[in-house]
Scaffold this motif. Structure first.
Motif, PDB file in Angstrom:
ATOM      1  N   GLN A  23     -24.806  26.034 -92.737  1.00  0.00           N
ATOM      2  CA  GLN A  23     -25.183  27.123 -93.470  1.00  0.00           C
ATOM      3  C   GLN A  23     -24.257  27.665 -94.183  1.00  0.00           C
ATOM      4  N   GLU A  24     -23.053  27.999 -93.697  1.00  0.00           N
ATOM      5  CA  GLU A  24     -22.004  28.596 -94.527  1.00  0.00           C
ATOM      6  C   GLU A  24     -21.530  27.554 -95.652  1.00  0.00           C
ATOM      7  N   MET A  25     -21.359  26.413 -95.055  1.00  0.00           N
ATOM      8  CA  MET A  25     -20.784  25.136 -96.244  1.00  0.00           C
ATOM      9  C   MET A  25     -22.060  24.985 -97.353  1.00  0.00           C
ATOM     10  N   ASP A  26     -23.357  25.289 -96.809  1.00  0.00           N
ATOM     11  CA  ASP A  26     -24.502  25.073 -97.907  1.00  0.00           C
ATOM     12  C   ASP A  26     -24.392  26.284 -98.773  1.00  0.00           C
ATOM     13  N   ALA A  27     -24.071  27.364 -98.298  1.00  0.00           N
ATOM     14  CA  ALA A  27     -24.039  28.635 -99.264  1.00  0.00           C
ATOM     15  C   ALA A  27     -22.921  28.557-100.300  1.00  0.00           C
ATOM     16  N   LEU A  28     -21.767  27.684 -99.827  1.00  0.00           N
ATOM     17  CA  LEU A  28     -20.682  27.642-100.712  1.00  0.00           C
ATOM     18  C   LEU A  28     -21.055  26.501-101.661  1.00  0.00           C
ATOM     19  N   TRP A  29     -21.692  25.583-101.289  1.00  0.00           N
ATOM     20  CA  TRP A  29     -22.160  24.312-102.090  1.00  0.00           C
ATOM     21  C   TRP A  29     -23.188  24.950-103.385  1.00  0.00           C
ATOM     22  N   ASN A  30     -24.070  25.997-103.011  1.00  0.00           N
ATOM     23  CA  ASN A  30     -24.797  26.511-103.913  1.00  0.00           C
ATOM     24  C   ASN A  30     -23.993  27.407-104.980  1.00  0.00           C
ATOM     25  N   GLU A  31     -22.809  28.119-104.236  1.00  0.00           N
ATOM     26  CA  GLU A  31     -22.056  28.634-105.204  1.00  0.00           C
ATOM     27  C   GLU A  31     -21.327  27.763-106.358  1.00  0.00           C
ATOM     28  N   ALA A  32     -21.030  26.740-105.681  1.00  0.00           N
ATOM     29  CA  ALA A  32     -20.581  25.763-106.755  1.00  0.00           C
ATOM     30  C   ALA A  32     -21.342  25.155-107.769  1.00  0.00           C
ATOM     31  N   LYS A  33     -22.644  24.861-107.385  1.00  0.00           N
ATOM     32  CA  LYS A  33     -23.568  24.460-108.194  1.00  0.00           C
ATOM     33  C   LYS A  33     -24.020  25.473-109.296  1.00  0.00           C
TER      34      LYS A  33
ATOM     35  N   ILE B 132     -17.782  15.467-105.410  1.00  0.00           N
ATOM     36  CA  ILE B 132     -16.487  15.598-104.919  1.00  0.00           C
ATOM     37  C   ILE B 132     -16.463  17.113-105.443  1.00  0.00           C
ATOM     38  N   SER B 133     -16.557  17.297-106.577  1.00  0.00           N
ATOM     39  CA  SER B 133     -16.255  18.730-107.242  1.00  0.00           C
ATOM     40  C   SER B 133     -16.684  19.805-106.576  1.00  0.00           C
ATOM     41  N   ARG B 134     -17.915  19.660-105.866  1.00  0.00           N
ATOM     42  CA  ARG B 134     -18.751  20.788-105.065  1.00  0.00           C
ATOM     43  C   ARG B 134     -17.881  20.860-103.870  1.00  0.00           C
ATOM     44  N   PHE B 135     -17.771  19.848-103.133  1.00  0.00           N
ATOM     45  CA  PHE B 135     -17.152  19.401-101.894  1.00  0.00           C
ATOM     46  C   PHE B 135     -15.821  20.050-102.059  1.00  0.00           C
ATOM     47  N   ASN B 136     -14.897  19.780-102.980  1.00  0.00           N
ATOM     48  CA  ASN B 136     -13.655  20.430-103.102  1.00  0.00           C
ATOM     49  C   ASN B 136     -13.600  21.852-103.193  1.00  0.00           C
ATOM     50  N   TYR B 137     -14.760  22.422-103.952  1.00  0.00           N
ATOM     51  CA  TYR B 137     -14.965  23.956-103.942  1.00  0.00           C
ATOM     52  C   TYR B 137     -15.001  24.419-102.715  1.00  0.00           C
ATOM     53  N   ILE B 138     -15.891  23.944-101.774  1.00  0.00           N
ATOM     54  CA  ILE B 138     -16.031  24.564-100.635  1.00  0.00           C
ATOM     55  C   ILE B 138     -14.666  24.381 -99.637  1.00  0.00           C
ATOM     56  N   GLU B 139     -14.140  23.230 -99.716  1.00  0.00           N
ATOM     57  CA  GLU B 139     -12.954  23.072 -99.070  1.00  0.00           C
ATOM     58  C   GLU B 139     -11.870  24.138 -99.479  1.00  0.00           C
TER      59      GLU B 139
END
Length: 150
Positions: A136-146, A113-120
């Motif tokens: 790919q764009e969402m995955d890059a943001l996911w990795n930023e959140a991580k 939830i935290s990572r997905f909220n970051y993407i959003e």
């Protein structure tokens, strides 16, 4: 404490009006994850358990292979059954390693939830809709959140 639990199971089986079978004391109305934990604990208390906890991983691998076979055959009913077997074996592994699977899953839910909220929030900040972004764009943001949550 393990010996006390084993003795308790034996006493319950011997009591008049007590449990008729080892697993009959597990309420049918429990949520499935908790029920799986109780079933495995009761079975372990009478000695139906792995000698070495790391042996459970062979069972997990076996269940993954069986699931992959059913996915290849595209039999929906068998796929569901094999997913159940895999989840049950993973819950068993968690028990053996002293991990509460309910807590572990909720921890992962919160992390997701935290990572997905970051993407959003990043998408909103750039005036974009998630549905318009590539994976790919969402995955890059996911990795930023991580990285931010380490």
């Amino acid at each position: 404490s393990h010996q006390v639990e084993q003795n308790w199971e034996q006493i319950k089986l011997k009591e008049k009006g007590g449990n008729k079978t080892v697993l009959s004391g597990v309420p049918k109305t429990l949520p499935s994850l908790i029920k799986a934990c109780r079933i495995q604990e009761k079975a372990a208390n009478i000695g139906f358990d792995w000698k070495h906890k790391n042996d459970v991983w062979n069972k997990v691998k076996e269940e993954i292979a069986e699931l992959e076979t059913e996915i290849t055959s595209n039999n929906t009913d068998n796929i569901e059954g094999e997913f159940g077997d895999l989840i049950f074996s993973i819950i068993n592994a968690a028990r053996l390693y002293g991990v509460n699977p309910e807590n572990a899953l909720e921890r992962t839910n919160q992390k997701f939830i935290s990572r997905f909220n970051y993407i959003e929030s990043k998408a909103t900040a750039s005036n974009r809709k998630l549905s318009e972004m590539t994976l790919q764009e969402m995955d890059a943001l996911w990795n930023e959140a991580k990285q931010q949550n380490k």
